[in-house]
Design a protein around this motif. Structure first.
Motif, short mmCIF file in Angstrom:
data_model
loop_
_atom_site.label_atom_id
_atom_site.label_comp_id
_atom_site.label_asym_id
_atom_site.label_seq_id
_atom_site.Cartn_x
_atom_site.Cartn_y
_atom_site.Cartn_z
N GLU A 115 34.12 111.40 64.09
CA GLU A 115 35.17 110.38 63.98
C GLU A 115 35.49 110.05 62.52
OE1 GLU A 115 36.77 109.18 66.65
OE2 GLU A 115 35.55 110.54 67.87
N ASP A 116 34.93 110.84 61.61
CA ASP A 116 35.14 110.62 60.16
C ASP A 116 34.73 109.21 59.73
OD1 ASP A 116 36.12 113.20 59.71
OD2 ASP A 116 38.16 112.60 60.20
N ASP A 117 33.62 108.75 60.30
CA ASP A 117 33.11 107.43 59.94
C ASP A 117 31.67 107.60 59.43
OD1 ASP A 117 31.82 108.13 62.24
OD2 ASP A 117 32.27 106.29 63.34
N GLY A 118 31.02 106.49 59.12
CA GLY A 118 29.65 106.54 58.65
C GLY A 118 29.57 106.73 57.14
N ALA A 119 28.42 106.34 56.58
CA ALA A 119 28.20 106.41 55.14
C ALA A 119 26.95 107.22 54.85
CB ALA A 119 28.06 105.01 54.55
#
Length: 476
Positions: free
Chosen positions: A385-389
């Protein structure tokens, strides 16, 4: 059973298991190396030589899931002296910036030579005329030269999966010249980063006295050896597909639920090793809670520490230290049902790892020194989901490619705290911008591209010769 491609590594790509009916069997080992080399082996009808674990000396070559495998047995004293001793208590700390103090014992070195001779002889016996032999990692650095002497017809490549140290550290090794000359038996010597290749060429010039030019070493026998960087990667598409499986998505949701659905989950997954910086990162997280920047209702740190080298004293001490720290942090800062740190000293199958990567919000990868660190790349691949760090040590090889991560100096505790806090507070737009760029990088440079680039370069450069006037090597 002679083959046109022979893979030589310390371990076989399978682990011993006991089947449900009680009979012994084999299970494919996790990790990127197996997935990278398996298609190359299949395409070339190759064979993989390596230690199967344990001290069984009577195993015959066998086939597992279409892969030809040839076990090389180690005796109990070889496991202690060659593997636990020279490989992991001498070479490992030197190659990782002396994070721990290396030990130098002559009997360890003698065992290292003996085992490398055993691997070289076995490789020579399985290699067909003009075959390609690809030798892997720091445990087998003498094999290329030994193999060259046994079989000058072979095309030989070597790849080092861990960092190669600068001269100031490498020169402490009493057997430095023998290691360098061992590697020079290969046609192509591969490293994770350009700096490692440059360190190697510089040391060959300074300690052995061979003529060099850029990434080439010119030997007195007319051979030319190339040293170059081939950053290893992962099966990015495979991890993407795994992260999207219904079972993994459901398991990720269950993990969050079990943790109390906190606002943010921080995640660390490492072998339990003193190079990984586990102790420092947990301290940094705990201080952020103590400072009031996080609350245990909002943030939890899940640390998976995969058991590693449990017979080595330094690793037993490290485990005790980390477990005491976790107990102290949870005792001081945790609440009933809400520990600050969920600590797991175990290994997980690939699907569970993908669920953890999917469940987490902030991946924390902070080694003091690492050749690459594929965990960082696996996390990125799973963020469909093209999220997270990603908070990443600048001393991990992956930092050269994943520049959009929050890069930290793991020795700087305040700097690490700042990065963890920034990653925690980053908005969705910022997270998406960074993650999209990193995902594009690992898709373009996946494990198949790594294997293809090395094998292609080896094919072009093997048996390379030169006509330069070169004096015999000096004595070091």
């Amino acid at each position: 059973m002679q083959k046109d491609l022979v893979i030589v590594a310390n371990r076989l790509p399978v682990d011993r298991v006991t089947q449900p009916d009680g009979t012994p069997g084999w299970r494919r080992s996790p990790g990127g190396l197996v997935s990278a080399i398996e298609p190359v082996m299949r395409a070339n009808d190759g064979i993989w030589l390596g230690w199967p674990g344990g001290d069984d000396q009577d195993l015959e070559p066998f086939e597992d899931d279409g892969m030809h495998l040839a076990p090389i047995g180690l005796e109990k004293d070889e496991i202690e002296l060659f593997y636990e001793g020279f490989s992991n208590a001498t070479l490992w700390p030197i190659y990782h910036d002396l994070v721990a103090k290396p030990e130098f014992h002559r009997e360890w070195w003698d065992s290292y030579v003996k085992v490398n001779e055993k691997f070289a002889a076995k490789a020579a016996s399985f290699a067909a005329e003009g075959a390609t032999v690809w030798v892997h990692d720091y445990q087998l650095q003498l094999v290329p030269r030994m193999l060259r002497e046994l079989r000058p017809d072979l095309r030989i490549g070597f790849y080092l999966h861990i960092p190669f140290p600068p001269a100031e550290l490498f020169q402490q090794l009493p057997w430095r010249r023998q290691i360098l000359e061992g590697l020079l038996g290969a046609d192509l010597v591969g490293f994770q980063l350009p700096g490692g290749a440059q360190n190697f060429v510089r040391l060959v010039r300074q300690r052995v006295g061979h003529k060099t030019h850029r990434d080439l070493v010119y030997l007195p026998d007319g051979r030319a050896v190339r040293a170059a960087a081939f950053p290893i990667s992962i099966d990015a598409r495979g991890y993407e597909e795994l992260a999207q499986k219904d079972s993994v998505v459901e398991r990720a949701a269950a993990i969050r639920e079990a943790l109390g659905n906190p606002r943010k989950i921080f995640l660390g997954i490492d072998r339990l090793d003193y190079t990984k910086g586990i102790y420092a990162r947990l301290r940094a997280f705990a201080e952020l809670i103590s400072d009031g920047r996080f609350d245990v209702e909002d943030a939890v740190f899940v640390q998976v520490a995969v058991p590693s080298r449990e017979q080595v004293e330094q690793y037993r001490i490290l485990r005790d230290d980390i477990e005491r720290l976790v107990g102290r942090i949870n005792g001081d800062l945790g609440r009933i049902g809400r520990p600050a740190i969920s600590y797991l000293h175990t290994s997980y199958p690939r699907e569970e790892m993908a669920a953890l990567y999917t469940a987490a919000d902030v991946m924390v990868v902070t080694p003091y020194r690492d050749g690459m660190n594929l965990v960082a790349k696996e996390f990125v691949a799973c963020r469909t989901e093209d999220d997270g760090a990603l908070v990443l040590s600048e001393f991990a090889g992956a930092a050269d490619e994943l520049r959009q991560a929050w890069l930290v100096n793991p020795y700087d505790l305040n700097g690490m705290k700042s990065a963890l806090l920034e990653a925690y507070n980053a908005d969705d737009k910022e997270l998406s911008r960074r993650m999209k760029a990193m995902r594009k990088t690992i898709r373009q440079h996946d494990v198949a591209a790594w294997a293809d680039s090395f094998m292609s370069e080896l094919g072009q450069f093997s048996h390379s010769t030169h006509a330069k006037a070169v004096r015999p090597a000096k004595r070091s």
